[in-house]
Every structure is written in C-alpha cells, then in structure tokens.
Design a protein around this motif. Structure first.
Motif, PDB file in Angstrom:
ATOM      1  N   ARG A  91       0.800  -1.136  -0.080  1.00 15.88           N
ATOM      2  CA  ARG A  91      -0.214  -0.033   0.226  1.00 15.88           C
ATOM      3  C   ARG A  91       0.862   1.270   0.115  1.00 15.88           C
ATOM      4  NH1 ARG A  91      -4.975  -1.617  -1.377  1.00 15.88           N
ATOM      5  NH2 ARG A  91      -5.777  -2.930  -0.437  1.00 15.88           N
ATOM      6  N   GLY A 130       1.551   5.021   1.239  1.00 18.82           N
ATOM      7  CA  GLY A 130       1.317   5.521   2.718  1.00 18.82           C
ATOM      8  C   GLY A 130       2.180   6.790   2.826  1.00 18.82           C
ATOM      9  N   GLU A 153      -7.665  12.051   7.785  1.00 18.42           N
ATOM     10  CA  GLU A 153      -7.769  11.484   6.597  1.00 18.42           C
ATOM     11  C   GLU A 153      -8.625  12.547   5.777  1.00 18.42           C
ATOM     12  OE1 GLU A 153      -8.211   9.929   9.666  1.00 18.42           O
ATOM     13  OE2 GLU A 153      -6.756   8.450   9.538  1.00 18.42           O
ATOM     14  N   ASP A 160       5.986   3.612   0.339  1.00 20.85           N
ATOM     15  CA  ASP A 160       4.958   2.827   0.658  1.00 20.85           C
ATOM     16  C   ASP A 160       5.055   2.406   1.892  1.00 20.85           C
ATOM     17  OD1 ASP A 160       7.118   0.423   1.517  1.00 20.85           O
ATOM     18  OD2 ASP A 160       8.033   1.164  -0.449  1.00 20.85           O
ATOM     19  N   ASP A 161       3.877   1.707   2.506  1.00 22.86           N
ATOM     20  CA  ASP A 161       3.547   1.481   3.834  1.00 22.86           C
ATOM     21  C   ASP A 161       4.463   0.632   4.554  1.00 22.86           C
ATOM     22  OD1 ASP A 161       2.700  -0.910   2.518  1.00 22.86           O
ATOM     23  OD2 ASP A 161       0.851  -1.109   3.883  1.00 22.86           O
ATOM     24  N   THR A 206      -2.234   5.074   6.007  1.00 19.71           N
ATOM     25  CA  THR A 206      -2.153   4.420   4.967  1.00 19.71           C
ATOM     26  C   THR A 206      -2.891   4.502   3.997  1.00 19.71           C
ATOM     27  OG1 THR A 206      -1.246   2.423   6.388  1.00 19.71           O
ATOM     28  CG2 THR A 206      -2.225   1.917   4.086  1.00 19.71           C
ATOM     29  N   THR A 240      -5.394   3.245   1.891  1.00 21.18           N
ATOM     30  CA  THR A 240      -5.853   2.047   1.299  1.00 21.18           C
ATOM     31  C   THR A 240      -6.376   1.723  -0.024  1.00 21.18           C
ATOM     32  OG1 THR A 240      -8.123   2.726   2.015  1.00 21.18           O
ATOM     33  CG2 THR A 240      -6.641   1.627   3.692  1.00 21.18           C
ATOM     34  N   ASP A 241      -6.533   3.200  -0.793  1.00 21.33           N
ATOM     35  CA  ASP A 241      -6.865   2.814  -2.297  1.00 21.33           C
ATOM     36  C   ASP A 241      -5.852   3.095  -3.228  1.00 21.33           C
ATOM     37  OD1 ASP A 241      -6.562   5.539  -1.517  1.00 21.33           O
ATOM     38  OD2 ASP A 241      -8.200   6.380  -2.866  1.00 21.33           O
ATOM     39  N   LYS A 242      -4.465   3.050  -2.832  1.00 18.58           N
ATOM     40  CA  LYS A 242      -3.472   3.306  -3.334  1.00 18.58           C
ATOM     41  C   LYS A 242      -2.399   2.313  -3.302  1.00 18.58           C
ATOM     42  CE  LYS A 242      -4.365   7.384  -5.450  1.00 18.58           C
ATOM     43  NZ  LYS A 242      -4.095   7.625  -6.860  1.00 18.58           N
ATOM     44  N   VAL A 243      -1.846   1.565  -4.190  1.00 19.82           N
ATOM     45  CA  VAL A 243      -1.177   0.248  -4.139  1.00 19.82           C
ATOM     46  C   VAL A 243       0.374   0.732  -4.904  1.00 19.82           C
ATOM     47  CG1 VAL A 243      -2.881  -1.355  -3.787  1.00 19.82           C
ATOM     48  CG2 VAL A 243      -2.086  -0.794  -6.315  1.00 19.82           C
ATOM     49  N   ASN A 285       3.036  -9.392   0.556  1.00 21.94           N
ATOM     50  CA  ASN A 285       2.374  -8.300   0.906  1.00 21.94           C
ATOM     51  C   ASN A 285       3.053  -7.709   2.153  1.00 21.94           C
ATOM     52  OD1 ASN A 285       1.824  -9.637   3.354  1.00 21.94           O
ATOM     53  ND2 ASN A 285      -0.369 -10.513   2.401  1.00 21.94           N
ATOM     54  N   THR A 286       2.658  -6.417   2.532  1.00 20.97           N
ATOM     55  CA  THR A 286       3.467  -5.827   3.476  1.00 20.97           C
ATOM     56  C   THR A 286       3.895  -6.756   4.880  1.00 20.97           C
ATOM     57  OG1 THR A 286       2.504  -3.730   2.628  1.00 20.97           O
ATOM     58  CG2 THR A 286       3.507  -3.713   4.988  1.00 20.97           C
TER      59      THR A 286
END
Length: 279
Positions: free
Chosen positions: A131, A133, A151, A206-207, A228, A230-233, A265-266
């Motif tokens: 993700r 971040g 947020e 990145d997270d 984080t 959550t809608d961005k990778v 994944n993270t």
C-alpha cells in the motif's frame, strides 16, 4: 505397380515427416538450435541500486541476502548462466536507465511499476504488492487539520511533502497530491530527519518502509504518525530491457512456476524483516 505422380508425392511427404521426427528426437540439436533469452553471452547482467533496502537487497558489497538477491540468483540459475550485478546506480530511476540503454539485461531492486518507466522498459508480473502511505509530523499535522480527522485533509493536502529523488513516489506525488509543495530529498534518512524536526509536514512512500521505520525506531511514534492510503497500491516487479521479449516472458514464467505466482504483501515482508533483524 506403376510409379505415378501421386506415388512420388506420397513418398516425398513420408520422407519429410521421418526427417522432421529424427530432428525432433535429437535433444542436442534441439538445445543447440533453441533461441537463448540472454543476448549477452553466459552472464545475466542485473542492475541493482548501490544502497540497501532490507529485506529486499543489502548495500553493495554486503553479501547476497534478501528477497531480490534470491530472485536474481534463481532466475540466473534457471537460465543456466551466472548473475553479474551492476551496483553503480544511486537511484531507482538509474537502474531503469541502465536497462533501457542496454547496459543491463534486467533491473531487480524493489522496483515500483509506473507508467513513465513502462515507456522505456518491460515489466514482469508483480512479485510484491504494497500500500502507499504517509508519515506526518504530529504537531504539523494537528496544525493543518485544525480538529478535522487527518484522513479528511490528506487528499487536499497543500503543505510540504517529502519524496525521495529518483523514486516512483517522486512521480506519483504530482497526481496524488496536486496541491502539495513537493520536496525532493536525496535519501529516506534525510526525509525522516526533516519529519522529526518539522521542516516538512509529511513524507510519501510505501507502507512497508513506514512500518519498518517504526520497527527500527519506536520513538518515532512520539513525533510522527503514519497514514495508509488504502486505495493506492505500489506494485513491485522486475524490469527487463525492451528489445528482449523472450527474456521478459521467461521472467514471468519463472515467477509463475518457480515461485507459484506468489505475491508478497506488507505483513509478510515485515515478518521477514523482523526475522532478519534478530539474526
């Protein structure tokens, strides 16, 4: 029986089939005539940054441990060649340039996929998905938010945003945070120092790297807060020179067959990082 034109054609066809079958049954000839994905002889030239990004790769001259090092050696072994590393690159963008110019066959080094880079290299399938971040100075964030949940102010953020020069996030920043004042710094360490002393408001990466920072230095939670997106990778892949589609296809095949289509994944990468830190 009279020899007719049909008889001659049938005999000729049979002879051709026998000849083809014999050629196909000779493994040595098959191997000799098969195209080679490596255009540079018996070595796979791999561009990787000079700095460390654990647990993906160590600093130049610090051994062969890491996710990306294992990938590099595995692909080279599957091709039957030796990996030769070029660790001269100072930034992630530099390893892309080495591949696009033909100085290297591929780039492996926690390399994010971006549309801009995709114009000059061919990407493999992702082998890690993170993700995106932010890490923010707590006092600066409170001043900017003015009582609103952080947020809510993130998308319209107009303060100072730190990114690493030559990274994918330096590219993402302009579209993800169009109102921010982008501050490009030479390293993540310089960015974290700026977050600590409040000279920049937030940093974008990145997270995994943000969570890793909290593992290394729990005191950061006093002065900083992580967010984080959550809608961005951020997808991590291998870059291959654009004039070698055979090698690009082989890398995808390796990721599918040898690694079972695994996409890290993270949490999995953090677990590996913790394990390596204890060693």
């Amino acid at each position: 029986m009279p020899v007719t034109r049909r008889t001659l054609l049938a005999a000729g066809s049979a002879g051709l089939l026998i000849s083809q079958a014999r050629a196909a049954s000779t493994p040595g000839q098959q191997a000799e005539n098969a195209p080679n994905p490596i255009a540079s002889g018996n070595a796979l030239r791999i561009a990787m940054p000079a700095f460390a990004s654990n647990p993906f790769f160590p600093a130049d001259g610090s051994g062969d441990n890491g996710i990306d090092m294992e990938l590099a050696h595995g692909i080279a072994a599957a091709l039957g060649v030796e990996p030769v590393f070029d660790r001269s690159a100072a930034t992630f963008d530099d390893i892309v340039k080495q591949v696009s110019s033909g100085q290297a066959d591929m780039a492996i080094g926690k390399l994010s996929r971006t549309l801009q880079r995709g114009r000059s290299i061919v990407y493999s399938r992702p082998y890690a998905m993170l993700r995106q971040g932010l890490i923010a100075n707590r006092l600066n964030l409170a001043r900017i938010a003015q009582g609103k949940p952080p947020e809510q102010i993130v998308r319209d953020f107009s303060g100072d945003l730190g990114v690493i020069e030559g990274s994918s996030f330096a590219t993402y920043a302009a579209t993800t945070f169009p109102h921010a004042q982008i501050r490009r710094l030479a390293s993540w360490d310089l960015i974290i120092d700026a977050i600590r002393n409040g000279t920049i408001d937030m940093a974008y990466r990145d997270d995994f790297e943000i969570k890793k920072l909290m593992v290394d230095d729990p005191s950061m939670t006093v002065v900083a807060r992580s967010i984080t997106l959550t809608d961005k990778v951020d997808t991590i892949a291998i870059g291959v020179r654009p004039d070698n589609p055979h090698l690009a296809a082989f890398v995808d095949l390796y990721l599918d067959l040898a690694r079972g289509q695994q996409v890290l994944n993270t949490d999995e990468i953090i677990a590996r990082y913790r394990q390596g830190s204890k060693a």
